[in-house]
Design a protein around this motif. Sequence first.
Motif, PDB file in Angstrom:
ATOM      1  N   SER A  23       0.812  -1.217   0.000  1.00 59.74           N
ATOM      2  CA  SER A  23       0.000   0.000   0.000  1.00 59.74           C
ATOM      3  C   SER A  23       0.845   1.267   0.000  1.00 59.74           C
ATOM      4  N   ALA A  24       2.135   1.149   0.372  1.00 61.48           N
ATOM      5  CA  ALA A  24       3.010   2.324   0.426  1.00 61.48           C
ATOM      6  C   ALA A  24       3.772   2.542  -0.884  1.00 61.48           C
ATOM      7  N   VAL A  71       4.717   8.659   4.935  1.00 62.12           N
ATOM      8  CA  VAL A  71       4.741   7.202   5.084  1.00 62.12           C
ATOM      9  C   VAL A  71       5.028   6.563   3.727  1.00 62.12           C
ATOM     10  N   ASP A  72       6.310   6.362   3.452  1.00 61.25           N
ATOM     11  CA  ASP A  72       6.735   5.662   2.250  1.00 61.25           C
ATOM     12  C   ASP A  72       7.004   4.203   2.614  1.00 61.25           C
ATOM     13  N   LEU A  73       7.684   3.472   1.722  1.00 62.28           N
ATOM     14  CA  LEU A  73       7.944   2.054   1.982  1.00 62.28           C
ATOM     15  C   LEU A  73       8.750   1.824   3.259  1.00 62.28           C
ATOM     16  N   ASN A  74       9.809   2.597   3.416  1.00 61.37           N
ATOM     17  CA  ASN A  74      10.672   2.409   4.581  1.00 61.37           C
ATOM     18  C   ASN A  74       9.929   2.734   5.877  1.00 61.37           C
ATOM     19  N   ALA A  75       9.151   3.816   5.842  1.00 61.53           N
ATOM     20  CA  ALA A  75       8.384   4.202   7.025  1.00 61.53           C
ATOM     21  C   ALA A  75       7.305   3.173   7.337  1.00 61.53           C
ATOM     22  N   LYS A  76       6.667   2.666   6.292  1.00 59.61           N
ATOM     23  CA  LYS A  76       5.631   1.652   6.480  1.00 59.61           C
ATOM     24  C   LYS A  76       6.222   0.394   7.109  1.00 59.61           C
ATOM     25  N   ALA A  77       7.447   0.041   6.715  1.00 61.26           N
ATOM     26  CA  ALA A  77       8.094  -1.136   7.297  1.00 61.26           C
ATOM     27  C   ALA A  77       8.304  -0.950   8.788  1.00 61.26           C
ATOM     28  N   GLN A  78       8.700   0.244   9.170  1.00 57.24           N
ATOM     29  CA  GLN A  78       8.914   0.509  10.599  1.00 57.24           C
ATOM     30  C   GLN A  78       7.603   0.467  11.368  1.00 57.24           C
ATOM     31  N   ILE A  79       6.546   0.974  10.760  1.00 52.18           N
ATOM     32  CA  ILE A  79       5.228   0.962  11.407  1.00 52.18           C
ATOM     33  C   ILE A  79       4.727  -0.470  11.571  1.00 52.18           C
ATOM     34  N   VAL A  80       4.878  -1.278  10.501  1.00 52.22           N
ATOM     35  CA  VAL A  80       4.424  -2.674  10.545  1.00 52.22           C
ATOM     36  C   VAL A  80       5.194  -3.450  11.605  1.00 52.22           C
ATOM     37  N   GLY A  95      16.634   7.162  -2.395  1.00 52.85           N
ATOM     38  CA  GLY A  95      16.689   8.355  -1.561  1.00 52.85           C
ATOM     39  C   GLY A  95      15.340   8.774  -1.017  1.00 52.85           C
ATOM     40  N   SER A  96      14.268   8.287  -1.637  1.00 51.85           N
ATOM     41  CA  SER A  96      12.917   8.652  -1.180  1.00 51.85           C
ATOM     42  C   SER A  96      12.639   8.185   0.238  1.00 51.85           C
ATOM     43  N   THR A  97      13.457   7.254   0.740  1.00 48.54           N
ATOM     44  CA  THR A  97      13.261   6.769   2.114  1.00 48.54           C
ATOM     45  C   THR A  97      13.465   7.880   3.142  1.00 48.54           C
TER      46      THR A  97
END
Length: 236
Positions: free
Chosen positions: A17-18, A182-191, A172-174
Amino acid sequence: MKLDPSFIWTAFVKLLSAIPVTLEITFVSVLCGLVIGSITALARIYRIPVLAQLSSGYVTFIRGTPMLTHLLLIYFSLPMLVDGLSSQFGLGWSSARIPMIAFALVSFSITAGAYMSEVVRSGLLAVDRGQMEAALSVGMSTPQALRRIVFPQAFAASLPNLSNSLIGMLHGSTLAFTVSVVDLNAKAQIVASTNWKFFEAYVAAALIFWGLTLLIERATSFIERKINVYNRGGVA
């Protein structure tokens, strides 16, 4: 700590979803950066007074400072600018209404513009000057010659570097997580924060980034093949 392979798949599904946010940041930044880079490259190549010096200073400063620094400078300065202009001219604007992703897009576009400037400039310089002279000799204006003759050849010469810049911006978008996007990297941390399985979540994120990178590489190879067929006189 025990590895939980099943959670890698769980995290992978949740991270999907991210992907749109990450791709939006990447492609918008690169496209805007390409426009900025083309303008600054032309200003430097044709030594336009004032613009050439400003362009050189811009490229030197951006390439000499970290991407995260650019993001933080925009994050803290843009609200002051918006609120200041609103107060000065009675516009009724408020920096509180600026979406967080806007800070990332503005910052990354500025960053990409400096790097794209060098990519575009190297591509333009790779085109034989005789091409421009020949175009002008048949009655084309300089903008027409650039658009019809020079830029297509410069694009072909710059394609590998453009691909690298696109991949670099994807990774670099991380940094957008720094300003709460909330990009992919942020979503991973949230999950992962729900059960502390950070390793599995970041493995899933790495797999998605790897997949997106492979897609960009395959797309670049496809375009290069088409260009080579055209240059050999074949039918694309």
